[in-house]
Design an enzyme around this catalytic site. Sequence first.
Site, PDB file in Angstrom:
ATOM      1  CB  VAL A  13      -0.990   0.068   1.223  1.00  0.00           C
ATOM      2  CG1 VAL A  13      -2.007  -0.984   1.184  1.00  0.00           C
ATOM      3  CG2 VAL A  13      -0.094   0.151   2.555  1.00  0.00           C
ATOM      4  CE1 TYR A  14       3.588   1.330   4.302  1.00  0.00           C
ATOM      5  CE2 TYR A  14       5.892   0.940   4.131  1.00  0.00           C
ATOM      6  CZ  TYR A  14       4.690   0.967   4.784  1.00  0.00           C
ATOM      7  OH  TYR A  14       4.768   0.773   6.216  1.00  0.00           O
ATOM      8  CB  SER A  15       3.850   5.182  -3.060  1.00  0.00           C
ATOM      9  OG  SER A  15       4.253   6.173  -2.185  1.00  0.00           O
ATOM     10  N   GLY A  48       2.373   0.624  -4.290  1.00  0.00           N
ATOM     11  CA  GLY A  48       3.230  -0.338  -4.833  1.00  0.00           C
ATOM     12  C   GLY A  48       4.552   0.228  -5.451  1.00  0.00           C
TER      13      GLY A  48
END
Length: 347
Positions: A61-63, A65
């Site tokens: 979920v960070y940016s 992927g």
Amino acid sequence: MRYRTLGASGLRVPELSLGTGTFAGRGPLFSEWGGTDVDQARRLVDIGLDAGLTLFDSADVYSDGAAEEVLGAAVKGRRDQVLLSTKLGLPTGEGPQDAGTSRSRIIRGTEDALRRLDTDHIDLLQLHGFDAGTPVEESLSALDTLVRDGKVRYVGASNFAGWQLMKSLAAADRLHLPRHVVHQVYYSLVGRDYEWELMPLGLDQGVGAMVWSPLGWGRLTGRIRRGQPLPERSRLHRTAELGPPVADELLHDVVEALDEIAEEVGRSVPQVAINWLLRRPTVSSVIVGARDEEQLRENLGAVGWELTPAQVERLDAVSHRPAPYPRFPYERQAGFARIDPPLFPRP
């Protein structure tokens, strides 16, 4: 940099690890954290490796992927020198298979992470949250498949409640499936709820802690002061409601104590706050973040020295708060040291 075993496993990890929430910087939340590109990330990896920091943590979920993609590119050509940790399970889209830890989601999510990280295996895969709609046995079975296929080395959890983690561990033992060796948790001098149930569970079950947001969602930088407005550049102006809440009085009391001790030891407020965490039971690694080289070097200054017992006691006392509801069993049990020895001194 010293190394510690990750829980009861044989994996040795550095006491500090680097979180990649600042990588790529896409979306309303992560754009506030940073926008580290591949060249900048490569430089951060260089600095980390020079200091012995070999563990890098990310999530799907960070940016959306993109953080995993930046991390994979940054470690290209030196994969054997690093440990890659990532997480899955939180929603990544609106589709029926875009959230949770079903067998389908775990297998597909891991394949996607392997592609983004440009690697053939993930050293540590963590379930990013508890999925109440999927039997824990199904999730563990999927993780077992990945471990047996060589695509994942170790498994863990993140942000589980005590009963959720214990249910998963019990199922793993009963079915001879991989156990969670780590629990990624929020823990700081202004957020010590981890100590009441999850820390004793970790000690009893051999589950190490990887600590996220050790500076209390940016509150323990030393720039927030009693009677003064938030610094103009503080991301708390825009994201405070997304992080763990902290009472103003607690924050100011803790920062003032950190100030005094920082002056005594010739260190910064953040370095003292992180060093305190490294002395706590079950903590295997503290995840630090960095927008740039200066911030990373600052965080690396939290290791290689130790607070005195008296300084630790002062920080323990100023940051202590009563047990949360249901508080009675915790406080009642604490009165019977013969059957429940305290994990650490309580004021």
